[in-house]
Design an enzyme around this catalytic site. Structure first.
Site, short mmCIF file in Angstrom:
data_model
loop_
_atom_site.label_atom_id
_atom_site.label_comp_id
_atom_site.label_asym_id
_atom_site.label_seq_id
_atom_site.Cartn_x
_atom_site.Cartn_y
_atom_site.Cartn_z
N GLY A 134 5.90 20.65 -54.34
CA GLY A 134 5.10 19.40 -54.42
C GLY A 134 4.96 18.87 -55.79
O GLY A 134 5.90 18.07 -56.42
N SER A 135 4.05 19.37 -56.21
CA SER A 135 3.62 18.92 -57.87
C SER A 135 4.79 19.27 -58.71
O SER A 135 5.28 18.73 -59.43
CB SER A 135 2.43 19.41 -58.34
OG SER A 135 1.28 19.18 -57.47
N GLY A 243 5.08 2.71 -58.75
CA GLY A 243 4.68 2.98 -57.32
C GLY A 243 3.40 3.65 -57.74
O GLY A 243 2.16 3.08 -56.96
N ARG A 269 -29.01 -3.85 -40.93
CA ARG A 269 -29.55 -2.86 -40.55
C ARG A 269 -31.10 -2.67 -40.99
O ARG A 269 -31.29 -2.57 -42.24
CB ARG A 269 -28.87 -1.29 -40.86
CG ARG A 269 -29.51 -0.21 -40.48
CD ARG A 269 -29.39 0.08 -38.83
NE ARG A 269 -29.81 1.34 -38.70
CZ ARG A 269 -30.03 1.83 -37.26
NH1 ARG A 269 -29.66 1.00 -36.52
NH2 ARG A 269 -30.53 2.95 -37.21
N ILE A 338 -24.09 4.99 -46.69
CA ILE A 338 -24.94 3.83 -46.56
C ILE A 338 -24.79 3.07 -45.09
O ILE A 338 -25.95 2.74 -44.43
CB ILE A 338 -24.27 2.42 -47.32
CG1 ILE A 338 -24.64 2.76 -48.85
CG2 ILE A 338 -24.85 0.99 -47.17
CD1 ILE A 338 -23.60 2.03 -49.83
N GLY A 341 -25.69 7.50 -39.95
CA GLY A 341 -24.81 7.95 -38.77
C GLY A 341 -23.60 7.48 -38.40
O GLY A 341 -22.70 7.98 -37.78
N GLU A 364 1.64 10.94 -54.71
CA GLU A 364 2.15 10.41 -56.24
C GLU A 364 1.99 11.15 -57.29
O GLU A 364 1.66 10.16 -58.28
CB GLU A 364 2.33 8.94 -55.99
CG GLU A 364 2.97 8.41 -54.84
CD GLU A 364 3.34 6.78 -54.79
OE1 GLU A 364 3.40 6.42 -55.99
OE2 GLU A 364 3.55 6.18 -53.82
N SER A 367 -4.48 14.59 -58.80
CA SER A 367 -5.38 14.05 -59.90
C SER A 367 -5.24 15.46 -60.99
O SER A 367 -5.32 14.83 -62.26
CB SER A 367 -7.23 14.20 -59.43
OG SER A 367 -7.41 13.16 -58.89
C1 LIG Z 1 -0.26 11.65 -46.00
C2 LIG Z 1 0.79 12.14 -47.22
C3 LIG Z 1 1.76 11.21 -47.31
C4 LIG Z 1 2.74 11.66 -48.34
N1 LIG Z 1 3.86 10.86 -48.38
C5 LIG Z 1 4.90 11.45 -49.06
C6 LIG Z 1 6.07 10.65 -49.27
O1 LIG Z 1 6.39 9.67 -48.46
N2 LIG Z 1 7.10 11.27 -50.17
C7 LIG Z 1 6.99 12.34 -50.80
O2 LIG Z 1 7.97 12.84 -51.30
N3 LIG Z 1 5.98 13.03 -50.51
C8 LIG Z 1 4.71 12.59 -50.05
N4 LIG Z 1 3.39 13.22 -50.09
C9 LIG Z 1 3.43 14.50 -50.49
C10 LIG Z 1 2.49 14.32 -51.80
O3 LIG Z 1 3.01 13.39 -52.97
C11 LIG Z 1 2.21 15.89 -52.40
O4 LIG Z 1 1.23 16.36 -51.32
C12 LIG Z 1 1.43 15.95 -53.54
O5 LIG Z 1 2.60 15.86 -54.49
C13 LIG Z 1 0.90 17.55 -53.91
O6 LIG Z 1 2.12 18.37 -53.62
P1 LIG Z 1 1.59 19.66 -52.68
O7 LIG Z 1 1.07 19.12 -51.43
O8 LIG Z 1 2.72 20.64 -52.72
O9 LIG Z 1 0.22 20.40 -53.60
P2 LIG Z 1 0.71 21.64 -54.50
O10 LIG Z 1 1.65 21.11 -55.69
O11 LIG Z 1 1.12 22.80 -54.12
O12 LIG Z 1 -0.72 21.62 -55.53
C14 LIG Z 1 -1.68 22.32 -55.07
C15 LIG Z 1 -2.99 22.23 -55.83
O13 LIG Z 1 -2.47 22.87 -56.90
C16 LIG Z 1 -2.71 21.88 -58.16
N5 LIG Z 1 -1.77 21.98 -59.32
C17 LIG Z 1 -0.16 21.94 -58.94
N6 LIG Z 1 0.43 21.88 -60.21
C18 LIG Z 1 -0.64 21.78 -61.20
C19 LIG Z 1 -0.57 21.73 -62.62
N7 LIG Z 1 0.62 21.92 -63.43
N8 LIG Z 1 -1.79 21.91 -63.10
C20 LIG Z 1 -3.07 21.55 -62.46
N9 LIG Z 1 -3.04 21.78 -61.26
C21 LIG Z 1 -1.97 21.77 -60.51
C22 LIG Z 1 -2.53 20.53 -57.63
O14 LIG Z 1 -3.27 19.40 -58.27
C23 LIG Z 1 -3.37 20.94 -56.17
O15 LIG Z 1 -4.91 20.79 -56.44
C24 LIG Z 1 2.46 12.90 -49.06
C25 LIG Z 1 1.24 13.66 -49.04
C26 LIG Z 1 0.36 13.42 -47.96
C27 LIG Z 1 -0.76 14.08 -47.67
#
Ligand SMILES: Cc1cc2nc3c(=O)[nH]c(=O)nc-3n(C[C@H](O)[C@H](O)[C@H](O)COP(=O)(O)OP(=O)(O)OC[C@H]3O[C@@H](n4cnc5c(N)ncnc54)[C@H](O)[C@@H]3O)c2cc1C
Length: 381
Positions: A134-135, A243, A269, A338, A341, A364, A367
Site C-alpha cells: 500500500g504505502s 489528486g 435543538r 453536537i 445521540g 492517496e 498521514s
Molecule cells: C475506501 C478506500 C478506497 C481506496 N481507493 C483506492 C483506489 O482507488 N486505488 C488505489 O490504488 N488504492 C486505493 N486505496 C488504498 C489506499 O491508498 C491505501 O489503503 C493506503 O495507501 C495505505 O496502504 P495500506 O492500506 O496498505 O496501509 P499500509 O501501507 O500497510 O500502512 C499501515 C500503517 O503503517 C503506516 N506506514 C506505512 N509506511 C510507513 C512509513 N514509511 N512511515 C510511517 N508509517 C508508515 C501507515 O501510515 C499505516 O498507519 C483505497 C483505500 C480505501 C480504504
C-alpha cells in the site's frame, strides 16, 4: 448560506462555484444518505453531473472537459463532496486519476478512445494498491510479461474505488524487478482474465463500489502500455500530486457540510430551555471547526494556485493533504458530538460524513507517509 466561503473569486469562478453548489444541494445531498446506507451508486446522477460539466473540469475541451485549472476543479469538488462524498470521490478517481493519468501519460489513441467517455459519464478507476503493498507501492507484485504483441497480466489489486463498475482502468504491474520495473497499463471493461470482487461493508464511501480486482492471465495488447515500460511509478506520483489537492478540497467540502448540519441542528435543538447552540462548549467546538475549515481551504488554494501558475507545489500539497484530511475528521467528529445521540444513528448525515471522512487520512498516502514527506521537504531544503 455557507458559514464561510472563498474570498476573492473572479466572476467566472463564482459562477462555477454557484453552479456546483446548486447541483450538490439540489441533486446530490437529498439522496446521499440513502445511497450510503444501501451501498448503491447512481449512474443516472453521474451522467447528469457529466452533462452539467462537473466531470473533468481541467480536462481539455477537445476531450470533453471544461479546460479549466486545478483551482477551478477544487472549487467544484469542494461543493460536490459536501453534497455526496462517495459521488465526489468517484469523480476524483475517474476523471482525476484515471482520466488525468491518460491525459498526461497516455498516447493520443488512448486519450481519444477513453477520456471523452469519462467526461460523458463512463467510469474510470485507478489501481496501484495491493494486499502486499500500500504505502510501499514500489513493492507491488502484480506482473506483466510480454508475449508477442500482448502483455499477460497476473496478480491482484486491493481497495479499488469503483472497482466494480469501471469502464476504463489504469493499473500498475511489474515488467522488471526493482522500483524502475513498474509500468502502467490500460484495462477495459470486459477484458478476459480480469475479475472484480466487492469489498463488502466498508466503513465509509459505501456508494463508491470499492473492490478487489484479480488478474489471471489477462491478455492486454501492447498498445495498452501507458508511456514507457518502467515509468509507472513516476507517472503515479505525478498524477497523485494533483489528486491529493482535489482530495484536500473534498475534505474542505465535507467538513463544511458537517459544520453547517451541526450548526443547524444546534440552533433547533433545545435543552434546559434554550437552543443548545447557546452553550459555550458547543460554540467553542463550532469555532474550532470554522478555523479548521478556513485553514484547510487556504492550504488547498495555495497548492492549487501554484500548480496553475506552473510552479512546483509538492511541499504545499503534502501540507494541505495532511492538514485538511485530519481537520476534516476533527470537524466531522465534533459534528457527531453536537448532534448528541442523533449523530450516532442513521437518521442524520453526521455519521456518514464522519465515516466518509475517515478514509482521507489513509487514501492517496496516509498521514504518516505525509508527515515523512513534510519532513523530507524540511530537511532537504
Ligand atoms: C475506501 C478506500 C478506497 C481506496 N481507493 C483506492 C483506489 O482507488 N486505488 C488505489 O490504488 N488504492 C486505493 N486505496 C488504498 C489506499 O491508498 C491505501 O489503503 C493506503 O495507501 C495505505 O496502504 P495500506 O492500506 O496498505 O496501509 P499500509 O501501507 O500497510 O500502512 C499501515 C500503517 O503503517 C503506516 N506506514 C506505512 N509506511 C510507513 C512509513 N514509511 N512511515 C510511517 N508509517 C508508515 C501507515 O501510515 C499505516 O498507519 C483505497 C483505500 C480505501 C480504504
Amino acid at each position: 448560506m455557507p458559514l464561510m466561503t472563498h474570498t476573492e473569486l473572479t466572476q467566472e469562478e463564482s459562477t462555477l462555484q454557484a453552479e456546483a453548489r446548486e447541483f450538490a444541494q439540489k441533486r446530490l445531498a437529498h439522496g446521499a444518505l440513502d445511497r450510503d446506507l444501501a451501498g448503491t451508486f447512481s449512474c443516472e446522477l453521474y451522467e447528469e453531473a457529466a452533462e452539467a460539466g462537473f466531470i473533468g473540469v481541467k480536462i481539455p475541451e477537445s476531450l470533453g472537459g471544461r479546460g479549466l485549472g486545478l483551482f477551478d476543479e477544487c472549487l467544484v469538488m469542494e461543493e460536490l463532496a459536501g453534497g455526496d462524498p462517495s459521488f465526489a470521490l468517484t469523480i476524483s478517481i475517474s476523471a482525476g486519476l484515471c482520466g488525468g493519468h491518460l491525459l498526461h501519460h497516455g498516447s493520443d489513441a488512448q486519450k481519444n478512445s477513453h477520456i471523452p467517455h469519462l467526461t460523458k459519464g463512463k467510469i474510470g478507476a485507478w489501481a496501484i494498491t495491493e494486499r502486499i503493498a500500500g504505502s510501499h507501492a514500489a513493492a507491488l507484485e502484480c506482473e506483466a510479461k510480454q508475449h508477442g504483441d500482448a502483455y499477460i497480466i497476473n496478480g491482484a489489486k486491493m481497495f479499488v474505488t469503483q472497482g466494480m463498475g469501471f469502464d476504463s482502468l489504469v493499473i500498475f504491474a511489474r515488467t522488471l524487478a526493482g522500483k524502475d520495473g513498474i509500468s502502467a497499463f490500460l484495462i477495459e471493461k470486459g477484458d478476459r482474465g480480469c475479475r472484480s470482487v466487492p469489498l463488502a461493508q466498508t466503513l465509509g464511501m459505501r456508494s463508491a463500489g470499492t473492490a478487489e480486482i484479480f488478474f489471471q492471465n489477462c491478455e492486454t495488447p501492447v498498445e495498452r502500455l501507458i508511456g514507457e515500460e518502467g515509468d509507472g511509478l513516476r507517472q503515479a506520483m505525478q498524477v497523485l500530486n494533483d489528486g491529493r489537492v482535489v482530495l484536500s478540497a473534498m475534505c474542505v467540502g465535507i467538513a463544511q457540510a458537517s459544520l453547517e448540519a451541526a450548526a443547524s441542528h444546534a440552533k433547533k435543538r433545545e435543552a434546559f430551555g434554550k437552543p443548545v447552540s447557546d452553550f459555550g462548549g458547543l460554540r467553542g467546538m463550532m469555532a474550532d471547526s470554522a478555523i479548521d475549515i478556513a485553514t484547510s481551504r487556504e492550504m488547498v488554494v495555495a497548492a492549487a494556485r501554484i500548480r496553475d501558475a506552473g510552479g512546483d507545489n509538492r511541499e504545499e500539497v503534502a501540507l494541505a493533504k495532511l492538514f485538511a484530511s485530519e481537520a476534516c475528521l476533527r470537524v466531522c467528529d465534533r459534528g457527531i458530538q453536537i448532534h448528541g445521540g442523533y449523530g450516532y444513528i442513521a437518521e442524520t448525515p453526521a455519521g456518514m460524513f464522519w465515516r466518509d471522512a475517515r478514509v482521507f487520512t489513509l487514501g492517496e498516502g496516509t498521514s504518516e507517509v505525509h508527515r515523512n514527506l513534510v519532513c523530507r521537504h524540511l530537511f532537504d531544503s
